[in-house]
Design a protein around this motif. Sequence first.
Motif: not given
Length: 106
Positions: A20-47
Amino acid sequence: MSGSADTHFAMRTAKNQAKVCREFAEKKGFQGSGTAELVDFLTNLPAETISENIGFQHTASGIISFCPNFDNDFFPKPMAELRKEAPKKPVMIGCAEHEGLMFGII
């Protein structure tokens, strides 16, 4: 309002919540593939971006996007096992005449 933490929509496995988290990130524009990239992307999203999930549809069960999961950390065992080990506590139960109306808007 009543509810149960033991329903299919209130708890997920860590694997399903990660999906679910990955699907949400992809909806918000995430295009990476790794877990570290995903965590970094989500960490930098505004609340505000994280809290706004209007129109977000995920493939896991339930209507709640982000919920507790069995990760062997905060919930080290399934809820049924934890309840058996927990000390007994008094509870008060009841129902409200129109409590189900809340689900009419969903």
